[in-house]
Design a protein around this motif. Structure first.
Motif, PDB file in Angstrom:
ATOM      1  N   UNK A 113      31.874   2.117 -26.482  1.00 19.54           N
ATOM      2  CA  UNK A 113      32.869   2.636 -25.559  1.00 19.54           C
ATOM      3  C   UNK A 113      33.527   3.858 -26.188  1.00 19.54           C
ATOM      4  N   UNK A 114      34.292   4.593 -25.398  1.00 19.53           N
ATOM      5  CA  UNK A 114      34.887   5.838 -25.887  1.00 19.53           C
ATOM      6  C   UNK A 114      36.093   6.186 -25.041  1.00 19.53           C
ATOM      7  N   UNK A 115      36.850   7.203 -25.499  1.00 15.36           N
ATOM      8  CA  UNK A 115      38.030   7.680 -24.778  1.00 15.36           C
ATOM      9  C   UNK A 115      37.883   9.173 -24.496  1.00 15.36           C
ATOM     10  N   UNK A 116      38.029   9.556 -23.245  1.00 14.00           N
ATOM     11  CA  UNK A 116      37.977  10.966 -22.864  1.00 14.00           C
ATOM     12  C   UNK A 116      39.287  11.638 -23.290  1.00 14.00           C
ATOM     13  N   UNK A 117      39.199  12.620 -24.202  1.00 12.88           N
ATOM     14  CA  UNK A 117      40.392  13.308 -24.693  1.00 12.88           C
ATOM     15  C   UNK A 117      40.433  14.769 -24.277  1.00 12.88           C
ATOM     16  N   UNK A 126      35.518  17.979 -21.851  1.00 13.72           N
ATOM     17  CA  UNK A 126      34.185  18.059 -22.436  1.00 13.72           C
ATOM     18  C   UNK A 126      33.985  17.161 -23.655  1.00 13.72           C
ATOM     19  N   UNK A 127      34.998  16.396 -24.060  1.00  7.27           N
ATOM     20  CA  UNK A 127      34.903  15.667 -25.328  1.00  7.27           C
ATOM     21  C   UNK A 127      35.444  14.250 -25.196  1.00  7.27           C
ATOM     22  N   UNK A 128      34.792  13.316 -25.912  1.00  8.15           N
ATOM     23  CA  UNK A 128      35.314  11.957 -26.068  1.00  8.15           C
ATOM     24  C   UNK A 128      35.482  11.666 -27.553  1.00  8.15           C
ATOM     25  N   UNK A 129      36.415  10.772 -27.850  1.00  7.90           N
ATOM     26  CA  UNK A 129      36.566  10.199 -29.185  1.00  7.90           C
ATOM     27  C   UNK A 129      35.941   8.814 -29.174  1.00  7.90           C
ATOM     28  N   UNK A 130      35.169   8.494 -30.195  1.00  6.56           N
ATOM     29  CA  UNK A 130      34.578   7.176 -30.309  1.00  6.56           C
ATOM     30  C   UNK A 130      34.322   6.869 -31.782  1.00  6.56           C
ATOM     31  N   UNK A 131      33.723   5.715 -32.040  1.00  3.59           N
ATOM     32  CA  UNK A 131      33.428   5.311 -33.412  1.00  3.59           C
ATOM     33  C   UNK A 131      32.175   6.003 -33.915  1.00  3.59           C
ATOM     34  N   UNK A 132      32.268   6.644 -35.068  1.00  2.98           N
ATOM     35  CA  UNK A 132      31.093   7.308 -35.643  1.00  2.98           C
ATOM     36  C   UNK A 132      29.982   6.305 -35.922  1.00  2.98           C
ATOM     37  N   UNK A 133      30.349   5.057 -36.273  1.00  2.00           N
ATOM     38  CA  UNK A 133      29.348   4.049 -36.603  1.00  2.00           C
ATOM     39  C   UNK A 133      28.411   3.754 -35.443  1.00  2.00           C
TER      40      UNK A 133
END
Length: 519
Positions: free
Chosen positions: A19-23, A26-33
């Motif tokens: 899952x991720x968060x739209x910030x 054009x970009x989302x923040x998520x876990x690099x793992x």
């Protein structure tokens, strides 16, 4: 739609889900793992090594909404100090407002909400967004220890999902879902009842997010996150043929150099004396796969009996560099393909591709502007034209493939012999410009003018003309004189007016090489 900033990530052919968060649009923040090749492995910057799709917004919404918010992940920018990565989308999402970052970190004893698309207690791969509440136990500089309330835990697939604080109906992002005991999740040992987990903090990453999101896009032909360079050499000899032309590529990070020319079996045409391959070049991610593509004009290419008819190619980037992918090229020459380009015939002296400009619109659609300054309009020789090509999706559905002349509705000037409309072009997301350096202004031959357009399509399915410029206008320095060739060269960049949230305007630079100056 309250938590539609939550995104669902699918890596590969459903090999892995997060899952991720739209910030940002054009970009989302998520876990690099989520993108690591093995647990604990570093995630390289650049294009994901496995194809990754993303849907922003709850999947229980209409299919038309999903179509509007389904994207590909085309670039990763990982952090080195915590399990966080910024992932760029293939084009902006405009129907979902991003979530802002919190101004304060998690505090012991407070409650935070989390969302995700991972497993639930009863479903392995649910289609609906789900929510839960954490109680914060403790926090350090990069993480916070949390416990799921009411027996709810973050499950597989929730990793990277937003953890946020709500106040007065507004959500602000505090962290991202990380590790969890997954008590009560489908597939977890029933004896495991712990709902504890670890959240990765992002509340202090505002400056980093802004620096990445606001940075100018680099040229990256091989998708490794390091800037590459293309150098045109149109008069170079290739295979002993003078002036055949080539483009030299320098891959950043010490990954070597190469040259691209028409003697390569995957490049259309063949190297011939005087072709001038690379007379004009530009770059754009035309197929929106994350790899920069090279646009090359070959204006002196002969097509059958039409000498100097010209053509243009988009040479695709890939993991190994330009030309190493399964699809190598998109080719444009008159009397082939679709639209206005297919409907026009190559003629001697057309010089298609003498000037090219490429980019993406504000809505994220890739486009090309191709100058054809020697094109005859009706019986008027060398009046000139430009082709405007715009694709609406990464699979090549064409929004526009149209010709623009000085006879097109609203375009300043008039079709006249030897105007050479299309000798120069410049473009960016907001606007583009086309020069006619041989345009007569009054009785002054070759004084020159230009036309500026927006990307909004009018009733003719052509870009909307906004205004023209020449040196007889009070707002333009100098005066129109014979031979000035105002508009012979053009450059254009975006401009953000003071107080504006985005670069809605443009700055245009105009060359006038024939201008006389008193000495």
């Amino acid at each position: 739609t309250a938590y539609s900033f939550t995104a669902q990530i699918t890596i590969g052919d459903h090999d892995r889900g997060c899952s991720a968060a739209l910030v940002d649009p054009e970009w989302v923040l998520t876990a690099a793992s989520c993108f690591a090749a093995a647990p604990g492995a570093a995630v390289p910057a650049g294009v994901p090594r496995t194809g990754t799709s993303i849907v922003v917004g709850p999947p229980e919404l209409s299919q038309s909404f999903l179509k509007d918010t389904r994207r590909q992940v085309v670039e990763l920018v990982p952090r080195t100090d915590r399990d966080v990565v910024l992932a760029r989308l293939s084009r902006p999402v405009t129907k979902v407002p991003p979530i802002g970052l919190a101004s304060a970190g998690p505090a012991a004893g407070e409650e935070l909400k989390f969302t995700g698309y991972g497993r639930t207690a009863s479903e392995w791969a649910p289609l609906d967004l789900h929510t839960g509440v954490y109680g914060v136990g403790s926090a350090d500089t990069t993480t916070a220890a949390v416990t799921g309330k009411a027996g709810v835990a973050a499950c597989a697939g929730d990793a990277g999902g937003p953890v946020f604080r709500e106040a007065s109906g507004k959500a602000t992002l505090v962290g991202l879902n990380g590790r969890s005991y997954q008590g009560g999740c489908f597939g977890t040992d029933p004896a495991e009842t712990r709902t504890d987990g670890l959240v990765t903090r992002v509340d202090d990453l505002g400056a980093w997010v802004n620096s990445v999101v606001g940075a100018a896009r680099i040229t990256d032909f091989n998708g490794d996150g390091v800037e590459d360079v293309a150098i045109a050499d149109p008069k170079a000899a290739v295979g002993g043929k003078d002036g055949a032309g080539l483009v030299r590529i320098v891959y950043g990070g010490g990954k070597g150099t190469t040259s691209v020319n028409q003697d390569l079996d995957w490049v259309p045409g063949g190297s011939e004396e005087g072709d001038w391959f690379g007379e004009s070049i530009d770059t754009v991610d035309y197929n929106q796969d994350g790899y920069t593509d090279l646009v090359v004009g070959t204006p002196s290419e002969d097509l059958d009996k039409a000498t100097d008819a010209g053509m243009v190619d988009v040479l695709y980037g890939a993991t190994g560099g330009i030309g190493t992918g399964s699809v190598k090229d998109a080719h444009f020459e008159q009397d082939t393909g679709t639209g206005s380009i297919a409907g026009s015939a190559p003629e001697t002296g057309d010089r298609m591709g003498q000037a090219v400009a490429a980019g993406t619109t504000v809505s994220g659609e890739p486009f090309l502007v191709i100058g054809v300054p020697g094109e005859a309009i009706g019986s008027v020789p060398k009046a000139g034209m430009a082709f405007y090509v715009r694709d609406s999706t990464s699979v090549g559905i064409t929004t526009a493939n149209v010709g623009i002349t000085q006879d097109s509705s609203g375009v300043p000037g008039a079709v006249e012999a030897n105007d050479a409309f299309g000798s120069s072009v410049a473009a960016y997301a907001n606007h583009f410009a086309i020069g006619a350096p041989n345009e007569a202004i009054g009785t002054d031959a070759a004084a020159g003018n230009l036309a500026v357009f927006s990307h909004k399509l009018n009733s003719e399915n052509r870009p909307t003309p906004l205004f023209g410029l020449d040196q007889d206008l009070d707002t333009v320095a100098g005066a129109a004189e014979a031979g000035d060739q105002f508009g012979k060269s053009l450059a254009l960049v975006p401009y953000r007016p003071a107080g504006a949230a985005a670069a809605t305007d443009s700055i245009l630079a105009v060359g006038s090489p024939g201008e006389d100056l008193d000495v």
